[in-house]
Design a protein around this motif. Structure first.
Motif, PDB file in Angstrom:
ATOM      1  N   ARG A 126      -4.170  -4.467 -12.254  1.00 54.37           N
ATOM      2  CA  ARG A 126      -4.648  -3.076 -12.143  1.00 54.37           C
ATOM      3  C   ARG A 126      -5.129  -2.781 -10.727  1.00 54.37           C
ATOM      4  N   LEU A 127      -5.812  -3.736 -10.112  1.00 53.96           N
ATOM      5  CA  LEU A 127      -6.352  -3.507  -8.761  1.00 53.96           C
ATOM      6  C   LEU A 127      -5.226  -3.304  -7.742  1.00 53.96           C
ATOM      7  N   ALA A 128      -4.123  -4.048  -7.934  1.00 49.75           N
ATOM      8  CA  ALA A 128      -3.047  -4.018  -6.937  1.00 49.75           C
ATOM      9  C   ALA A 128      -1.916  -3.062  -7.323  1.00 49.75           C
ATOM     10  N   ALA A 129      -2.089  -2.312  -8.432  1.00 46.00           N
ATOM     11  CA  ALA A 129      -0.960  -1.532  -8.982  1.00 46.00           C
ATOM     12  C   ALA A 129      -0.511  -0.375  -8.090  1.00 46.00           C
ATOM     13  N   GLU A 130       0.801  -0.117  -8.159  1.00 45.20           N
ATOM     14  CA  GLU A 130       1.412   1.003  -7.426  1.00 45.20           C
ATOM     15  C   GLU A 130       1.556   2.188  -8.380  1.00 45.20           C
ATOM     16  N   PRO A 131       1.616   3.427  -7.813  1.00 45.08           N
ATOM     17  CA  PRO A 131       1.815   4.610  -8.657  1.00 45.08           C
ATOM     18  C   PRO A 131       3.039   4.453  -9.561  1.00 45.08           C
ATOM     19  N   GLY A 132       2.954   5.032 -10.759  1.00 43.86           N
ATOM     20  CA  GLY A 132       4.101   5.036 -11.659  1.00 43.86           C
ATOM     21  C   GLY A 132       4.214   3.777 -12.500  1.00 43.86           C
ATOM     22  N   THR A 133       3.311   2.823 -12.327  1.00 46.65           N
ATOM     23  CA  THR A 133       3.377   1.607 -13.142  1.00 46.65           C
ATOM     24  C   THR A 133       2.314   1.662 -14.244  1.00 46.65           C
ATOM     25  N   LYS A 134       2.500   0.824 -15.246  1.00 53.46           N
ATOM     26  CA  LYS A 134       1.603   0.830 -16.407  1.00 53.46           C
ATOM     27  C   LYS A 134       0.161   0.474 -16.014  1.00 53.46           C
ATOM     28  N   SER A 135       0.021  -0.397 -15.032  1.00 51.78           N
ATOM     29  CA  SER A 135      -1.316  -0.870 -14.666  1.00 51.78           C
ATOM     30  C   SER A 135      -2.063   0.096 -13.742  1.00 51.78           C
ATOM     31  N   TYR A 150      -8.730   2.511  -2.037  1.00 51.92           N
ATOM     32  CA  TYR A 150      -9.363   3.420  -1.075  1.00 51.92           C
ATOM     33  C   TYR A 150     -10.166   2.612  -0.042  1.00 51.92           C
ATOM     34  N   TYR A 151     -10.765   1.514  -0.511  1.00 53.95           N
ATOM     35  CA  TYR A 151     -11.625   0.706   0.368  1.00 53.95           C
ATOM     36  C   TYR A 151     -10.922  -0.513   0.961  1.00 53.95           C
ATOM     37  N   ALA A 152      -9.867  -0.985   0.273  1.00 53.86           N
ATOM     38  CA  ALA A 152      -9.314  -2.284   0.674  1.00 53.86           C
ATOM     39  C   ALA A 152      -7.805  -2.357   0.474  1.00 53.86           C
ATOM     40  N   VAL A 153      -7.186  -3.252   1.237  1.00 54.68           N
ATOM     41  CA  VAL A 153      -5.776  -3.580   1.034  1.00 54.68           C
ATOM     42  C   VAL A 153      -5.748  -4.745   0.057  1.00 54.68           C
ATOM     43  N   THR A 154      -5.059  -4.553  -1.066  1.00 53.33           N
ATOM     44  CA  THR A 154      -5.096  -5.571  -2.118  1.00 53.33           C
ATOM     45  C   THR A 154      -3.822  -6.409  -2.114  1.00 53.33           C
ATOM     46  N   LYS A 155      -3.969  -7.682  -2.447  1.00 55.25           N
ATOM     47  CA  LYS A 155      -2.793  -8.547  -2.555  1.00 55.25           C
ATOM     48  C   LYS A 155      -3.033  -9.609  -3.632  1.00 55.25           C
ATOM     49  N   SER A 156      -2.159  -9.614  -4.627  1.00 58.91           N
ATOM     50  CA  SER A 156      -2.240 -10.670  -5.634  1.00 58.91           C
ATOM     51  C   SER A 156      -1.695 -11.935  -5.024  1.00 58.91           C
ATOM     52  N   GLU A 157      -2.472 -12.994  -4.996  1.00 59.51           N
ATOM     53  CA  GLU A 157      -2.085 -14.182  -4.241  1.00 59.51           C
ATOM     54  C   GLU A 157      -1.400 -15.234  -5.105  1.00 59.51           C
ATOM     55  N   VAL A 169      -5.622 -15.082  -8.487  1.00 63.06           N
ATOM     56  CA  VAL A 169      -6.466 -14.971  -7.296  1.00 63.06           C
ATOM     57  C   VAL A 169      -5.977 -13.729  -6.562  1.00 63.06           C
ATOM     58  N   ILE A 170      -6.915 -12.876  -6.200  1.00 67.55           N
ATOM     59  CA  ILE A 170      -6.539 -11.642  -5.493  1.00 67.55           C
ATOM     60  C   ILE A 170      -7.369 -11.527  -4.220  1.00 67.55           C
ATOM     61  N   SER A 171      -6.738 -11.014  -3.162  1.00 71.93           N
ATOM     62  CA  SER A 171      -7.524 -10.780  -1.948  1.00 71.93           C
ATOM     63  C   SER A 171      -7.634  -9.287  -1.683  1.00 71.93           C
ATOM     64  N   LEU A 172      -8.824  -8.886  -1.281  1.00 75.31           N
ATOM     65  CA  LEU A 172      -9.090  -7.494  -0.910  1.00 75.31           C
ATOM     66  C   LEU A 172      -9.576  -7.514   0.542  1.00 75.31           C
ATOM     67  N   THR A 173      -8.744  -6.997   1.433  1.00 74.95           N
ATOM     68  CA  THR A 173      -9.141  -6.969   2.836  1.00 74.95           C
ATOM     69  C   THR A 173      -9.682  -5.575   3.138  1.00 74.95           C
ATOM     70  N   LEU A 174     -10.927  -5.529   3.588  1.00 75.77           N
ATOM     71  CA  LEU A 174     -11.543  -4.212   3.767  1.00 75.77           C
ATOM     72  C   LEU A 174     -10.873  -3.397   4.867  1.00 75.77           C
ATOM     73  N   ARG A 175     -10.683  -2.119   4.590  1.00 74.17           N
ATOM     74  CA  ARG A 175     -10.112  -1.221   5.592  1.00 74.17           C
ATOM     75  C   ARG A 175     -11.222  -0.781   6.543  1.00 74.17           C
ATOM     76  N   GLU A 176     -10.826  -0.518   7.800  1.00 72.17           N
ATOM     77  CA  GLU A 176     -11.826   0.004   8.731  1.00 72.17           C
ATOM     78  C   GLU A 176     -12.190   1.427   8.366  1.00 72.17           C
ATOM     79  N   LYS A 177     -11.152   2.181   7.934  1.00 77.76           N
ATOM     80  CA  LYS A 177     -11.446   3.507   7.379  1.00 77.76           C
ATOM     81  C   LYS A 177     -10.481   3.775   6.231  1.00 77.76           C
ATOM     82  N   PRO A 178     -10.855   4.706   5.333  1.00 79.27           N
ATOM     83  CA  PRO A 178      -9.985   4.954   4.183  1.00 79.27           C
ATOM     84  C   PRO A 178      -8.578   5.374   4.625  1.00 79.27           C
ATOM     85  N   PRO A 179      -7.571   5.140   3.780  1.00 83.16           N
ATOM     86  CA  PRO A 179      -6.190   5.451   4.160  1.00 83.16           C
ATOM     87  C   PRO A 179      -5.899   6.948   4.111  1.00 83.16           C
TER      88      PRO A 179
END
Ligand code: SAM
Length: 291
Positions: free
Chosen positions: A161-170, A180-187, A205-215
């Motif tokens: 759910r955290l890493a989901a793209e638009p149009g997907t079930k999650s 909005y706050y982070a770039v997510t990647k399922s590792e 395991v998921i990584s959330l890299t904080l954005r310097e500013k919102p996208p």
């Protein structure tokens, strides 16, 4: 040389020695696989310059591997029974500090100020208790802490759910809040067998890299998140219906339609099809209507 805490035999001997009993209500599933621990530490990019905040150290399996690489580790553990155990298992690591506190109640800005004054690179790393994954992640993100990112083991379904793209079930309001706050990647997907006791669900395991500013540029953040939640209110309903029912009134339908048109979004679409950019444009266009 002592064995790693995470070896199944050593974990068992600590549990037996302290007569520890697992509390399901606190999400106590301890890691017993060194490869997974190494993967978590390397994903987090922990070096001798890195300060780490850990949540829920348990008997210290992950804490130990973090301590081997990090400059300093400060861990929050809610369960009083684990405090003396951690004192024992982490005896060799004086740069680890355990705070007996519910992390949701912690003043993290104050702790960072106090514990990590001399640290420039700060990460949150954890095998999270699954019953409070979402509140913990949202707290870490919305409090705008001075951290580089978050690497956590969580339930696979939540990671999706955290890493989901638009149009997907999650894809849902949680995906947008986090992205909005982070770039997510399922590792990496993790099987149940690497925990004692084994949980009922698979993990990631998921990584959330904080954005310097919102996208996206949002005029009013609170309203943006309100709009996102309202748009996913009833997933089967159209965007227009959800907006009328959950955020505005039926009488405001013409104005809502006008705002949708002004940003080129069809009200017959469903919230789950909208990108974060589209939600941002729509929230800026609808803001005047809300005030
Ligand atoms: N890090 C250990 C490992 O990987 O083996 C234990 C992980 S276990 C999934 C989660 C840990 O979080 C448990 O030790 C539990 O007591 C602790 N915990 C649960 N809720 C917590 C909270 N709100 N704040 C701090 N710790 C919490």
């Amino acid at each position: 040389m002592r064995k790693d805490i995470s070896t199944p035999q050593y974990t068992r001997s600590i549990i037996d020695k302290h007569k520890f009993t697992f509390k399901k209500s606190l999400g106590q599933n301890f890691l017993i696989d060194r490869n997974i621990l190494d993967k978590i530490v390397s994903t987090a990019g922990v070096t001798s310059e890195t300060g780490v905040i850990e949540i829920g150290p348990g008997i210290g399996s992950l804490t130990e591997q973090l301590a081997k690489s990090a400059k300093k580790v400060t861990a929050f553990e809610i369960d009083q029974r684990l405090i003396p155990i951690l004192k024992d298992t982490l005896l060799d690591y004086p740069h680890v500090k355990v705070i007996h506190q519910d992390v949701l109640e912690a003043n993290l800005h104050e702790v960072i100020e106090h514990e990590f004054k001399d640290v420039e690179d700060l990460m949150v790393v954890a095998n999270l208790p699954y019953y409070v994954t979402t509140p913990i992640i949202l707290k870490l993100l919305t409090e705008r802490l001075p951290i580089r990112g978050i690497v956590v083991m969580i339930q696979k379904e939540v990671a999706d759910r955290l890493a989901a793209e638009p149009g997907t079930k999650s894809y849902g309001s949680l995906s947008i809040a986090v992205q909005y706050y982070a770039v997510t990647k399922s590792e990496v997907k993790v099987p149940k067998t690497v925990f004692v006791p084994q949980p009922n669900v698979d993990s990631s395991v998921i990584s959330l890299t904080l954005r310097e500013k919102p996208p996206v540029d949002v005029d009013d953040e609170a309203f943006f998140f309100e709009l996102v939640r309202a748009s996913f209110g009833q997933r089967r309903k159209t965007l227009l219906n959800n907006l009328q029912n959950n955020l505005f009134t039926k009488e405001q339908k013409p104005e809502i339609e006008e705002a949708l048109q002004s940003v080129g979004i069809d009200g017959k679409r469903r919230g789950e099809a909208l990108s974060i950019e589209e939600f941002a444009h729509l929230s800026n266009a609808l803001l005047a209507l809300k005030r």
